[in-house]
Scaffold this motif. Structure first.
Motif, PDB file in Angstrom:
ATOM      1  N   PHE A  72      12.259   3.907   3.702  1.00 24.80           N
ATOM      2  CA  PHE A  72      12.439   3.198   2.426  1.00 24.80           C
ATOM      3  C   PHE A  72      12.970   1.774   2.619  1.00 24.80           C
ATOM      4  N   GLY A  73      13.263   1.367   3.862  1.00 24.00           N
ATOM      5  CA  GLY A  73      13.796   0.017   4.123  1.00 24.00           C
ATOM      6  C   GLY A  73      12.856  -1.051   3.603  1.00 24.00           C
ATOM      7  N   GLY A  74      13.413  -2.226   3.324  1.00 23.21           N
ATOM      8  CA  GLY A  74      12.635  -3.301   2.696  1.00 23.21           C
ATOM      9  C   GLY A  74      11.362  -3.667   3.440  1.00 23.21           C
ATOM     10  N   SER A  75      11.438  -3.746   4.789  1.00 22.14           N
ATOM     11  CA  SER A  75      10.250  -4.185   5.531  1.00 22.14           C
ATOM     12  C   SER A  75       9.131  -3.154   5.417  1.00 22.14           C
ATOM     13  N   GLY A  76       9.507  -1.863   5.449  1.00 19.52           N
ATOM     14  CA  GLY A  76       8.505  -0.794   5.319  1.00 19.52           C
ATOM     15  C   GLY A  76       7.887  -0.775   3.926  1.00 19.52           C
TER      16      GLY A  76
ATOM     17  N   HIS B  53       5.168  -5.693  11.025  1.00 27.11           N
ATOM     18  CA  HIS B  53       6.326  -5.997  10.172  1.00 27.11           C
ATOM     19  C   HIS B  53       7.603  -5.580  10.875  1.00 27.11           C
ATOM     20  N   TYR B  54       8.539  -6.518  10.967  1.00 23.60           N
ATOM     21  CA  TYR B  54       9.819  -6.367  11.662  1.00 23.60           C
ATOM     22  C   TYR B  54       9.554  -6.555  13.160  1.00 23.60           C
ATOM     23  N   ALA B  55      10.182  -7.589  13.720  1.00 26.91           N
ATOM     24  CA  ALA B  55       9.849  -7.998  15.095  1.00 26.91           C
ATOM     25  C   ALA B  55      10.110  -6.907  16.131  1.00 26.91           C
TER      26      ALA B  55
ATOM     27  N   LEU C 277       8.547 -11.607   9.874  1.00 27.62           N
ATOM     28  CA  LEU C 277       9.989 -11.443  10.098  1.00 27.62           C
ATOM     29  C   LEU C 277      10.615 -11.085   8.754  1.00 27.62           C
ATOM     30  N   HIS C 278      11.477 -10.064   8.767  1.00 24.61           N
ATOM     31  CA  HIS C 278      12.003  -9.574   7.486  1.00 24.61           C
ATOM     32  C   HIS C 278      13.479  -9.860   7.256  1.00 24.61           C
ATOM     33  N   GLY C 279      14.257  -9.989   8.307  1.00 29.88           N
ATOM     34  CA  GLY C 279      15.680 -10.238   8.046  1.00 29.88           C
ATOM     35  C   GLY C 279      16.539  -9.853   9.220  1.00 29.88           C
TER      36      GLY C 279
ATOM     37  N   PRO D 243       6.982 -15.134   0.506  1.00 32.09           N
ATOM     38  CA  PRO D 243       8.107 -14.348   0.001  1.00 32.09           C
ATOM     39  C   PRO D 243       7.726 -12.899  -0.311  1.00 32.09           C
ATOM     40  N   ASN D 244       8.724 -12.081  -0.528  1.00 29.82           N
ATOM     41  CA  ASN D 244       8.504 -10.708  -1.023  1.00 29.82           C
ATOM     42  C   ASN D 244       7.807 -10.791  -2.380  1.00 29.82           C
ATOM     43  N   PHE D 245       7.221  -9.691  -2.778  1.00 31.52           N
ATOM     44  CA  PHE D 245       6.465  -9.668  -4.037  1.00 31.52           C
ATOM     45  C   PHE D 245       6.790  -8.383  -4.790  1.00 31.52           C
TER      46      PHE D 245
ATOM     47  N   SER E  13      20.678   0.400  -2.163  1.00 35.93           N
ATOM     48  CA  SER E  13      20.570  -0.118  -0.784  1.00 35.93           C
ATOM     49  C   SER E  13      20.581   1.053   0.187  1.00 35.93           C
ATOM     50  N   ASN E  14      20.548   0.684   1.480  1.00 37.69           N
ATOM     51  CA  ASN E  14      20.655   1.720   2.507  1.00 37.69           C
ATOM     52  C   ASN E  14      22.091   1.865   3.014  1.00 37.69           C
ATOM     53  N   PHE E  15      23.050   1.366   2.268  1.00 42.65           N
ATOM     54  CA  PHE E  15      24.475   1.562   2.532  1.00 42.65           C
ATOM     55  C   PHE E  15      24.869   1.215   3.972  1.00 42.65           C
TER      56      PHE E  15
ATOM     57  N   VAL F 111      26.059  -4.377   6.325  1.00 42.74           N
ATOM     58  CA  VAL F 111      25.577  -5.691   5.882  1.00 42.74           C
ATOM     59  C   VAL F 111      25.475  -5.776   4.347  1.00 42.74           C
ATOM     60  N   LYS F 112      25.406  -4.615   3.684  1.00 36.32           N
ATOM     61  CA  LYS F 112      25.254  -4.595   2.215  1.00 36.32           C
ATOM     62  C   LYS F 112      26.590  -4.728   1.481  1.00 36.32           C
ATOM     63  N   ARG F 113      27.711  -4.587   2.207  1.00 39.87           N
ATOM     64  CA  ARG F 113      29.053  -4.686   1.614  1.00 39.87           C
ATOM     65  C   ARG F 113      29.177  -3.788   0.371  1.00 39.87           C
TER      66      ARG F 113
ATOM     67  N   SER G  63      24.497 -10.626   4.489  1.00 40.86           N
ATOM     68  CA  SER G  63      23.309 -11.444   4.735  1.00 40.86           C
ATOM     69  C   SER G  63      22.133 -10.732   4.080  1.00 40.86           C
ATOM     70  N   GLU G  64      21.188 -11.523   3.611  1.00 39.88           N
ATOM     71  CA  GLU G  64      20.047 -10.934   2.879  1.00 39.88           C
ATOM     72  C   GLU G  64      18.926 -11.955   2.963  1.00 39.88           C
ATOM     73  N   SER G  65      17.880 -11.623   3.701  1.00 41.19           N
ATOM     74  CA  SER G  65      16.862 -12.651   3.921  1.00 41.19           C
ATOM     75  C   SER G  65      16.106 -12.973   2.636  1.00 41.19           C
ATOM     76  N   PHE G  66      15.890 -11.990   1.795  1.00 43.65           N
ATOM     77  CA  PHE G  66      15.222 -12.230   0.508  1.00 43.65           C
ATOM     78  C   PHE G  66      15.936 -11.482  -0.624  1.00 43.65           C
ATOM     79  N   GLY G  67      16.010 -10.140  -0.501  1.00 43.11           N
ATOM     80  CA  GLY G  67      16.669  -9.343  -1.542  1.00 43.11           C
ATOM     81  C   GLY G  67      15.658  -8.633  -2.419  1.00 43.11           C
ATOM     82  N   LEU G  68      14.765  -7.866  -1.769  1.00 41.64           N
ATOM     83  CA  LEU G  68      13.715  -7.167  -2.511  1.00 41.64           C
ATOM     84  C   LEU G  68      14.293  -6.266  -3.610  1.00 41.64           C
TER      85      LEU G  68
HETATM   86  O1  GMT Z   1      18.179  -4.632   5.613  1.00 42.43           O
HETATM   87  C1  GMT Z   1      17.533  -3.978   4.802  1.00 42.43           C
HETATM   88  O2  GMT Z   1      17.910  -3.694   3.689  1.00 42.43           O
HETATM   89  C2  GMT Z   1      16.212  -3.472   5.214  1.00 42.43           C
HETATM   90  C3  GMT Z   1      15.458  -4.620   5.727  1.00 42.43           C
HETATM   91  C4  GMT Z   1      14.226  -4.182   6.420  1.00 42.43           C
HETATM   92  O3  GMT Z   1      13.733  -5.031   7.161  1.00 42.43           O
HETATM   93  O4  GMT Z   1      13.776  -3.053   6.316  1.00 42.43           O
HETATM   94  O5  GMT Z   1      15.269  -5.498   4.620  1.00 42.43           O
HETATM   95  C5  GMT Z   1      15.015  -6.835   4.908  1.00 42.43           C
HETATM   96  O6  GMT Z   1      13.669  -7.032   4.504  1.00 42.43           O
HETATM   97  C6  GMT Z   1      13.414  -7.016   3.105  1.00 42.43           C
HETATM   98  C7  GMT Z   1      11.921  -7.152   2.884  1.00 42.43           C
HETATM   99  O7  GMT Z   1      11.410  -8.330   3.427  1.00 42.43           O
HETATM  100  C8  GMT Z   1      14.217  -8.140   2.443  1.00 42.43           C
HETATM  101  O8  GMT Z   1      13.965  -8.180   1.054  1.00 42.43           O
HETATM  102  C9  GMT Z   1      15.700  -7.862   2.687  1.00 42.43           C
HETATM  103  O9  GMT Z   1      16.445  -8.944   2.157  1.00 42.43           O
HETATM  104  C10 GMT Z   1      15.976  -7.777   4.188  1.00 42.43           C
HETATM  105  N1  GMT Z   1      17.372  -7.337   4.404  1.00 42.43           N
HETATM  106  C11 GMT Z   1      18.291  -8.124   4.955  1.00 42.43           C
HETATM  107  O10 GMT Z   1      18.069  -9.275   5.316  1.00 42.43           O
HETATM  108  C12 GMT Z   1      19.652  -7.542   5.099  1.00 42.43           C
END
Ligand code: GMT
Length: 379
Positions: free
Chosen positions: A11-15, A91-93, A120-122, A173-175, A205-207, A210-212, A281-286
């Motif tokens: 369920f992570g953002g990049s997936g 997706h994700y280096a 690159l996702h974050g 950007p994310n969509f 979030s995934n708790f 980094v999510k504070r 930190s949050e590269s985008f914030g999907l």
């Molecule tokens: O860190 C996460 O929450 C998961 C991570 C991932 O790569 O699975 O999310 C990152 O990629 C998302 C999709 O591109 C971005 O919207 C999130 O901001 C980014 N998370 C971080 O940078 C912490």
């Protein structure tokens, strides 16, 4: 086009981004092949253009660390050859870009040149990637990709700052799929959660640290002193039990519900009034974009790419990382006035529309065409 997509199936953002992109490309008539170790969580439909190829790793007893990257590279060689793919999009280096590089080298011995696009996702850059355990491999595999994209300007700049990158990085950007993420009539759910008309605040979030997530509980504890409200904590991860304890310590546990992992996030967002994202930190914030699409304003930190999404004073507010008092003050400001809340909700949706899938999908398609054109002599 025949496109191979490599991603984490979770369920992570990049997936999520990778899977939603693949589904949308399939809708547009492209043939999309997912290559990963499990069926991606959001790959929950049948389409004649969608395929899933599982990567299985030997658990031979000698391996303390099963070599997933090698199994992935071998599977990519197999899928590219037999499905005759045109392009690979990873997706994700880590470790996808380096596995794709290895597959590319092996495929050359069969006379096949497969162009590789790395997104690159974050945390693949900001946390894990820049750690010296991985840095040389991440630098090398970004430089050896035929195309590189980042999900925000901020992530693009971080990548140039942390690594020695010779490649151009395109920001895409994310969509959001506004058909799925839109306000749903879920009044019965709202009544069950907030029977006395309390405001509903939400965090998903995934708790991870980094999510504070502890800041979410602390902010809520201050808000609930002024505004009758409930907090929904959606997701699971290492920080969850600490947050549960903190909710007890701050005497707000009766107002906080930990819902665990949920599929129908849009239904929860549909009953929510405010989203909290105090990330380090949050590269985008999907997750924040998903909230905004359901008309939920956002109080976030100003970390990473969040200012490129959340417009301060318009769709919510941005505060320094760790500024719990500031975030609570702005949350109260939005929630205490119905008219003001309504305006913030409208603004949130208007901003989300900028990131409509229909606007972003062509950027990926055009980028594939550009990369194929640029590499066609090598093919
Ligand atoms: O860190 C996460 O929450 C998961 C991570 C991932 O790569 O699975 O999310 C990152 O990629 C998302 C999709 O591109 C971005 O919207 C999130 O901001 C980014 N998370 C971080 O940078 C912490």
């Amino acid at each position: 086009m025949k496109i191979g997509i490599v991603c984490y199936p979770t369920f992570g953002g990049s997936g999520v981004v990778a899977t939603e992109l693949g589904k949308a490309l399939a809708d547009r008539g492209h043939q999309v092949h997912f290559v990963t170790y499990n069926q991606p969580a959001r790959l929950d439909l049948f389409s004649e253009n969608l395929f899933y190829h599982e990567v299985s790793v030997s658990n031979y007893p000698l391996f303390d660390f099963p070599p997933y990257e090698l199994a992935l590279a071998s599977r990519l060689v197999d899928v590219v050859r037999f499905e005759k793919l045109d392009i690979l999009h990873v997706h994700y280096a880590i470790p996808h870009a380096s596995a794709a590089f290895m597959a590319k080298q092996i495929l050359l011995t069969y006379g096949i040149y497969i162009p590789v696009v790395t997104t690159l996702h974050g945390t693949d850059i900001t946390l894990v990637g820049k750690d010296r355990t991985f840095k040389p491999v991440v630098t090398f595999s970004i430089n050896k990709s035929d195309g590189v994209t980042a999900v925000s300007e901020h992530l693009r700049n971080d990548t140039y700052n942390f690594f020695e990158i010779e490649n151009d990085i395109r920001v895409i950007p994310n969509f959001i799929d506004l058909n799925r993420f839109s306000l749903k009539p879920k009044d019965h759910f709202k009544k069950a959660i907030a029977p006395s008309g309390e405001k509903i605040i939400v965090h998903t979030s995934n708790f991870r640290k980094v999510k504070r997530t502890a800041d979410v509980i602390k902010i809520f504890a201050k808000v609930v002193e002024k505004i009758p409200s409930k907090l929904l904590m959606v997701g699971d991860g290492v920080e969850r039990s600490y947050c549960e304890q903190l909710a007890r310590d701050l005497n707000v546990c009766d107002e906080v519900r930990f819902l665990g992992k949920q599929d129908a996030i849009e239904e929860i967002l549909s009953v929510s009034d405010l989203f909290l994202m105090p990330s380090e930190s949050e590269s985008f914030g999907l997750a924040a974009l998903e909230a905004m699409a359901c008309k939920v304003p956002v109080i976030s930190s100003n970390a990473g790419g969040l200012p490129e999404l959340n417009v301060d004073g318009e769709t919510g507010f941005l505060k320094d990382v760790g500024d719990v008092d500031g975030m609570a003050e702005k949350a109260i400001y939005i929630l205490e006035d119905e008219e003001r809340l309504k305006t913030f909700k409208e603004n949130a949706l208007a901003r989300a529309k900028v990131f409509d899938l229909a606007n972003i999908l062509p950027a990926y398609e055009n980028y594939y065409i550009e990369v194929l054109e640029r590499t066609k002599e090598k093919a």
